[in-house]
Design a protein around this motif. Structure first.
Motif: not given
Lengths: 339, 339
Positions: A202-203, A205-206, A237, A241, A244-245, B172-175, B200-203, B205-206
């Motif tokens: 599940g990581m 994208v991160a 996705v 992301v 967003r960064y 909506h969050y990023l880490p 939603n943003l694949g994040m 788990v992160a």
């Protein structure tokens, strides 16, 4: 941490996704998806048999179309995007390479197991001579520590690679693992570095964000994550992301989302999800293509498939070593492991 | 960064997952899944209508079973896990609460929009009086900055909350967003803090890992991510990743993977994936349940649904404000936006 970087997104949906449909994509599927991502501004589109040029065979599966047909179809559909393909030196001959470049392939990736860069030398040289961009790929890259990966990348640059790519083929990495490896490689070579993730933990994208922040120039990602098992980094996705960064991709995200909708409707039975086989193979760092023989061995020896994957991880099994599976199952059964 | 933390995993599969199946889970589904995660050692299992106690209605959907039936079935199946449920003060009466606790519910969560903690006061007090554990939940928590969220959490602790939970309802969050919020909250209150993510943003788990590293004590996650839209944090993946980081959950991962396989077979038509609606609603920070009315408004005004979601995000629309949707679509059409 690098903010406001320009990231090149490399889209192998029409090559890596083939693994999820036994290499059966047809010309209409290739044409419409390639045109859609071209319109969205995706800079590089990779097309081919899942295992690359010359790989269509009884052993790993015959593709519906020949390499020639796939590349010619994609080339015609792309107006701005560069056309890429991949090859494994065990499958592709120099003749395959020459034909591909004659079909207008701009970028050819030559892939080898992470400790075997030396097998890429001849093909990387040939690609340079034929005038395409040569990129070197290290597969199953979690099986080598950062320093060794960097050395293998430096070898490929010595052979003529104009970019180097690390594949997290087993989907084993966490972001810190990616940071360590991309940092080591960007320090060791002065060509662009690419990262190719899989989503078993599940990581994806991160991990891709971590790669960019550590200096990666190119990130691979597929529409809806289309690929075998847990799938790849999900393209639309990833782009959302990255934006967003504050990173730039040059891609029109709304059009890209439309292309991903098209991909879901026309390319795949269903988007990939993370099942227990994908999870344990990612955790153990094992090739997820072992699923079928592992389930068979688990059944015949009365042990849990989860334990076989863990055992294969401890034995550091790599793709092609299917013969280890029954042995691992037997030894677990002998130790009294049970379902 | 906290390593080797003990993390309490809270499993709302049988409550949040109801949103994906119009609250139609039956007794056999509840019984077998609850027994499977109990056997795997999941410490808290949340059960109920998707919108909580007393919510079964024409307006948000009638559940197949009554609250009584759901809670009694789960209670009987759980031998070690604590039983939790959720309520929204608009739906649940004190009588609902009293019945739930009589059915053996150990933990009751009272949820409010992130700026409306004051509406939780009466129910949090009643839960304490009735002898269950009272937890306060802030929904759509990305709509309040870290300092305000921390103040709202402190209010709930003042009302008797023995733990506070922040929900990333829109995914909506990023880490880094999670780190800032969990840090602010753990600084402001001295009760355990929980994080509930959506993918939603694949994040998801992160983000959950970031929450633990910032001091969160409890993480919510559902088998296969079962939930509406892009789904929740995927339970079995979260536990695998937390263990890779050296955190302890007390859960038997192999048994948990078996429970997730059972969930995929018995609870859901298919595991959640990230489609374009989920992606844009996460990006815009909008409730993904708006999908149907947005598609209808897009069709009738000839504008792209993507643009309506972005517009709703700019207007800071929250659940219940469906009346903003046609207006947003008309104003986009008037500005000349097109599909």
């Amino acid at each position: 941490m690098t903010a406001n970087t320009t990231v090149t997104v490399h889209d192998p949906t029409l090559r890596d996704g083939q693994h999820a449909v036994r290499h059966q994509l047809d010309a209409e599927q290739i044409r419409t998806y390639a045109a859609a991502v071209d319109a969205a501004g995706v800079p590089v589109v990779e097309v081919g048999h899942g295992n690359g040029l010359g790989a269509s065979s009884l052993q790993v599966g015959r593709s519906r179309l020949s390499d020639d047909e796939m590349l010619a179809t994609a080339r015609e559909a792309l107006t701005h995007s560069r056309l890429a393909t991949l090859l494994l030196p065990g499958w592709a001959t120099t003749a395959d390479l020459r034909k591909a470049i004659r079909h207008g392939v701009d970028v050819v990736r030559v892939a080898a197991h992470c400790t075997e860069a030396s097998v890429t030398e001849r093909h990387l040289g040939a690609i340079r001579e034929l005038g395409a961009e040569a990129q070197g790929v290290l597969l199953m890259s979690h099986m080598a520590p950062p320093g060794e990966l960097a050395e293998q990348c430096a070898l490929m640059v010595g052979y003529g690679a104009q970019a180097v790519c690390v594949f997290d083929s087993a989907g084993h990495y966490l972001p810190d693992d990616v940071t360590a490896r991309i940092t080591a490689i960007t320090t060791a070579v002065d060509v662009p570095v690419a990262f190719h993730g899989h989503n078993n933990l599940g990581m994806a994208v991160a991990n891709s964000v971590a790669a960019v922040q550590a200096g990666a120039h190119t990130i691979d990602a597929c529409a809806r994550g289309f690929g075998a098992g847990a799938g790849n980094t999900q393209l639309e996705v990833l782009v959302a992301v990255l934006e967003r960064y504050g990173h730039r991709t040059g891609i029109d995200l709304r059009r890209l989302a439309d292309a991903a909708d098209l991909a879901e409707r026309t390319l795949m039975p269903a988007p990939p999800t993370i099942d227990s086989t994908s999870l344990v193979s990612g955790l153990a760092g094992v090739f997820s293509g072992f699923k079928k023989p592992v389930l068979a061995a688990a059944e015949s020896q009365g042990v849990h498939p989860w334990d076989i994957f863990v055992e294969l991880g401890e034995r550091r099994a790599i793709a092609g070593q299917e013969d280890l599976i029954p042995d691992a199952a037997r030894s677990l059964a002998a130790q009294g492991a049970s379902r």
